[in-house]
Design a protein around this motif. Structure first.
Motif: not given
Length: 523
Positions: A67, A78, A81-82, A103, A107, A111, A114, A188, A191, A194
């Motif tokens: 990453y 991040v 991805y989220l 990632y 990722a 995500a 997460y 991990q 993530f 965040k």
């Protein structure tokens, strides 16, 4: 006769006295200068911590490889991805199973798990990280002696209380070498940084150890509120795509059935997934598969792929979910909307309030400043309070303009145009709290008599609109806090509509609605 030797005793005593004087001078010099010779040049007031005295951090091993090593770029990645449009479940996850590849490849799959934590971000305070060792061969489970783990996004503190307790268990030990270059846990952390607020971690890298041993030790912690287990595991490695898909589906089937029989060739992390299955079985947790894919779907190379999947494990629902009525579905939709955009809506209300009080102007909302969805039509009320006492409340019942525009306008009107109060002053502004109510559509309540109406009102839940000819009264659901009895609630609603509490007419119409409240919670 022998020759006599004259001994000069005077000279001997002379030398003795010289020796005594020298010894005395040396003793005096030692006493005088010893405190200086035994002291350092530095002063204690200038003391500062050395690196050995400071917290011991485990530095990133794969930043810039798995990453981004640059904080802003990693933060943006991040967040990207989220931002996937994945539905949020209503049960707090107790276990996550997520991949640990670079990632670029995995990722997006990680995500999806997460994202499920965001709704519970203030409820999770301890994360146990469980992953396989890729660099060091050993028996048992390894714990770090570090005080924290670093990523480009900052430090994450280690829960020393739990690591010390685990280190006393059979097959658990401190082993920094196992953690030093290991990536399965490290990837991990960004993530978690965040999606969660304040949390500590318990990093565990395992070697050759039984899933039953891990499950038996970890179960006492997983049962506690606020504790999350994150199991780091990829699936099959370097099979052709069609073979990998069959093998990975078999793994998914075993997880769904609760069968802890995943073999090493099925997963780089088989021990961890089997541990999760055992814990789920012991505590009646239900797995939900969120994504199942492989690297070939990203790279296009189907000749030798790596499988990735993500699951969450949460409490099984106590009963089958009922079919929601239209107003219940709208309420749920508004709750999800408020979860994602509530902070921005509060920002708009606070900006509009300041503009109204200090500049006597309405806030002009620009599409360039906010996300496009905030210009979807919506109805809202803005409520102002000082020390818990109402200081203004204005709203709209029908969605006729973008919700951002509606909230800005209602904040202005609540501050300056609520005829029950004088305009809000600049002196009152720092003490004024702002809250927002998002409204569903209306649902007419059918009734025959006042008594019948009272039976059909849901106290504490329903907001009500009462109409009789050109008279109208509106109560938000928050009014139930002051008027908890249905009869008192209805009588005061009549008064607000300009009617007598004893008034009744067959022409009265009553509509219910629901609200979702947004306010700033003080820590």
């Amino acid at each position: 006769m022998g020759q006599e030797t004259d001994i000069d005793y005077g000279r001997i005593w002379h030398y003795v006295w010289i020796a005594l004087v020298i010894i005395a001078l040396l003793a005096i010099n030692y006493c005088a200068f010893n405190k200086f010779l035994s002291s350092n040049a530095g002063l204690i007031k200038d003391y500062s911590l050395s690196e050995d005295d400071m917290d011991k951090s485990r530095d990133p091993a794969v930043a810039g490889i798995f990453y981004s090593a640059e904080a802003q770029q990693l933060d943006a990645e991040v967040k990207h991805y989220l931002s996937q449009p994945v539905g949020i479940g209503d049960r707090q996850p107790k276990i996550l199973v997520v991949p640990h590849a670079g990632y670029y490849y995995s990722a997006q799959t990680a995500a999806k798990a997460y994202i499920e934590l965001e709704r519970f971000s203030d409820k999770i305070h301890t994360v146990i990280l469980l992953g396989p060792s890729h660099q060091v061969a050993f028996r048992g489970a390894a714990l770090p002696t570090s005080d924290d783990f670093k990523t480009p996004l900052g430090k994450v503190r280690i829960n020393k209380t739990i690591t010390e307790a685990l280190a006393a268990k059979p097959e658990f030990m401190y082993n920094d070498k196992a953690h030093q270059k290991e990536h399965s846990l490290e990837v991990q952390l960004p993530f978690l940084q965040k999606v969660l607020k304040k949390f500590t971690i318990v990093p565990i890298v395992y070697g050759n150890i039984s899933p039953n041993t891990l499950a038996a030790v970890l179960r006492e912690y997983i049962k506690k509120p606020g504790v999350l287990l994150v199991v780091s595991a990829d699936l099959s490695h370097y099979y052709k795509a069609e073979e990998a898909e069959v093998l990975d589906q078999a793994t998914a089937d075993l997880v769904a059935k609760g069968t802890a029989e995943i073999q090493e060739h099925m997963s780089c992390g088989a021990i961890g997934i089997n541990t999760a299955i055992l814990l789920a079985k012991a505590d009646n947790l239900q797995p939900r598969l969120l994504d199942l894919t492989h690297s070939g779907n990203i790279s296009g190379d189907m000749s030798g792929v790596v499988g990735y999947a993500s699951w969450i494990f949460a409490d099984k629902p106590k009963e089958e979910p009922k079919n929601l009525t239209p107003i219940e579905q709208e309420t749920q939709n508004l709750e999800n909307f408020a979860h994602h955009y509530g902070e921005q809506l509060l920002n708009i209300a606070e900006r509009a309030l300041n503009e109204a009080v200090l500049e006597k102007k309405e806030l002009k909302i620009s599409r360039q400043d906010y996300e496009d969805i905030l210009f979807d039509k919506g109805a809202s009320f803005v409520t102002l309070t000082i020390n818990g006492e109402l200081r203004g409340c204005i709203g709209t019942l029908i969605p006729q303009e973008g919700i951002a525009l509606n909230i800005a306008a209602n904040a202005y009107r609540a501050a300056l145009e609520d005829n029950r109060f004088s305009p809000l002053s600049a002196e009152e502004l720092p003490q004024t709290a702002v809250s927002i109510s998002l409204l569903t559509d209306f649902e007419r309540i059918r009734f025959t008599t006042e008594a019948d109406l009272l039976k059909k009102i849901i106290p504490g839940v329903d907001g009500l609109v009462l109409r009789d000819g050109d008279r109208q009264g509106v109560f938000l659901p928050t009014v139930w806090e002051e008027l908890p009895q249905p009869q008192d609630f209805l009588n005061n609603l009549k008064l607000k509509a300009g009617l007598s509490p004893n008034y009744w007419s067959d022409k009265i119409k009553v509509y219910r609605f629901r609200t979702v409240e947004i306010s700033k919670h003080e820590d």
